[in-house]
Scaffold this motif. Structure first.
Motif, short mmCIF file in Angstrom:
data_model
loop_
_atom_site.label_atom_id
_atom_site.label_comp_id
_atom_site.label_asym_id
_atom_site.label_seq_id
_atom_site.Cartn_x
_atom_site.Cartn_y
_atom_site.Cartn_z
N VAL A 1 -32.97 -105.61 -73.62
CA VAL A 1 -31.89 -106.09 -74.32
C VAL A 1 -30.76 -106.12 -73.72
CG1 VAL A 1 -30.67 -105.86 -76.63
CG2 VAL A 1 -33.48 -105.87 -76.53
N LEU A 2 -30.21 -105.01 -73.11
CA LEU A 2 -28.87 -105.15 -72.53
C LEU A 2 -28.86 -106.14 -71.30
CD1 LEU A 2 -26.28 -103.45 -72.30
CD2 LEU A 2 -27.33 -101.91 -70.90
N THR A 3 -29.87 -106.27 -70.49
CA THR A 3 -30.14 -107.15 -69.36
C THR A 3 -29.97 -108.47 -69.88
OG1 THR A 3 -31.47 -105.70 -68.32
CG2 THR A 3 -31.33 -107.89 -67.59
N PHE A 4 -30.56 -108.81 -71.12
CA PHE A 4 -30.43 -110.31 -71.51
C PHE A 4 -29.12 -110.43 -72.26
CE2 PHE A 4 -35.03 -110.63 -70.83
CZ PHE A 4 -35.15 -111.64 -70.33
N SER A 5 -28.58 -109.31 -72.79
CA SER A 5 -27.24 -109.34 -73.53
C SER A 5 -26.27 -109.75 -72.35
CB SER A 5 -26.79 -108.21 -74.07
OG SER A 5 -27.65 -108.17 -75.35
N ILE A 6 -26.32 -109.13 -71.01
CA ILE A 6 -25.34 -109.22 -69.97
C ILE A 6 -25.55 -110.85 -69.52
CG2 ILE A 6 -24.86 -108.76 -67.73
CD1 ILE A 6 -25.17 -105.73 -68.68
N LEU A 7 -26.81 -111.03 -69.35
CA LEU A 7 -27.05 -112.54 -68.75
C LEU A 7 -26.53 -113.59 -69.70
CD1 LEU A 7 -30.59 -112.09 -67.31
CD2 LEU A 7 -28.45 -112.69 -66.28
N PHE A 8 -26.69 -113.18 -71.17
CA PHE A 8 -26.31 -114.20 -72.17
C PHE A 8 -24.79 -114.39 -72.02
CE2 PHE A 8 -24.80 -115.05 -76.55
CZ PHE A 8 -25.39 -116.26 -76.62
N LEU A 9 -24.23 -113.23 -72.00
CA LEU A 9 -22.63 -113.18 -72.07
C LEU A 9 -22.06 -113.68 -70.76
CD1 LEU A 9 -21.78 -109.82 -73.59
CD2 LEU A 9 -21.38 -111.84 -74.66
N ASP A 10 -22.89 -113.52 -69.67
CA ASP A 10 -22.32 -114.28 -68.52
C ASP A 10 -22.29 -115.67 -68.32
OD1 ASP A 10 -21.39 -114.07 -65.61
OD2 ASP A 10 -23.42 -114.33 -65.02
N ARG A 11 -23.51 -116.16 -69.01
CA ARG A 11 -23.76 -117.65 -69.07
C ARG A 11 -22.65 -118.41 -69.77
NH1 ARG A 11 -27.78 -120.19 -66.82
NH2 ARG A 11 -28.87 -121.80 -67.62
#
Length: 101
Positions: A89-99
């Motif tokens: 979840v943290l990884t996808f959250s970071i990817l989501f926020l980065d995108r």
């Protein structure tokens, strides 16, 4: 004066008395050894009973330890699953926020 048959009987009775006294001495020694052996056997029986009680206690402690190890393995599995989910979840959250930044 003693007659020969009386003297022979006296010698035989004296010899018999010596044999009886020797037998009595041996019986007293055997009785003492028997008492000593009975004491040692009683002490050994107590030690065996104590060892048995300790073995039963150790078996009980091993059973409790095995149950605790099973619980720890379960907790470890749950913790590992939670940690992987958290990292995912943290990884996808970071990817989501980065995108979307």
């Amino acid at each position: 004066m003693y007659c020969y048959s009386c003297y022979a009987m006296l010698v035989e009775l004296t010899s018999l008395l010596d044999a009886v006294q020797e037998t009595e001495t041996k019986m007293v020694e055997m009785s003492a050894l028997n008492h000593l052996m009975a004491t040692h056997i009683l002490r050994q029986a107590q030690q065996v009973e104590q060892l048995y009680d300790q073995a039963v206690g150790a078996t009980h402690n091993i059973d409790l330890g095995n149950k605790e190890l099973s619980k720890a393995i379960q907790r470890n599995t749950c913790s590992r699953t939670f940690l992987l989910l958290f990292l995912f979840v943290l990884t996808f959250s970071i990817l989501f926020l980065d995108r979307y930044s």
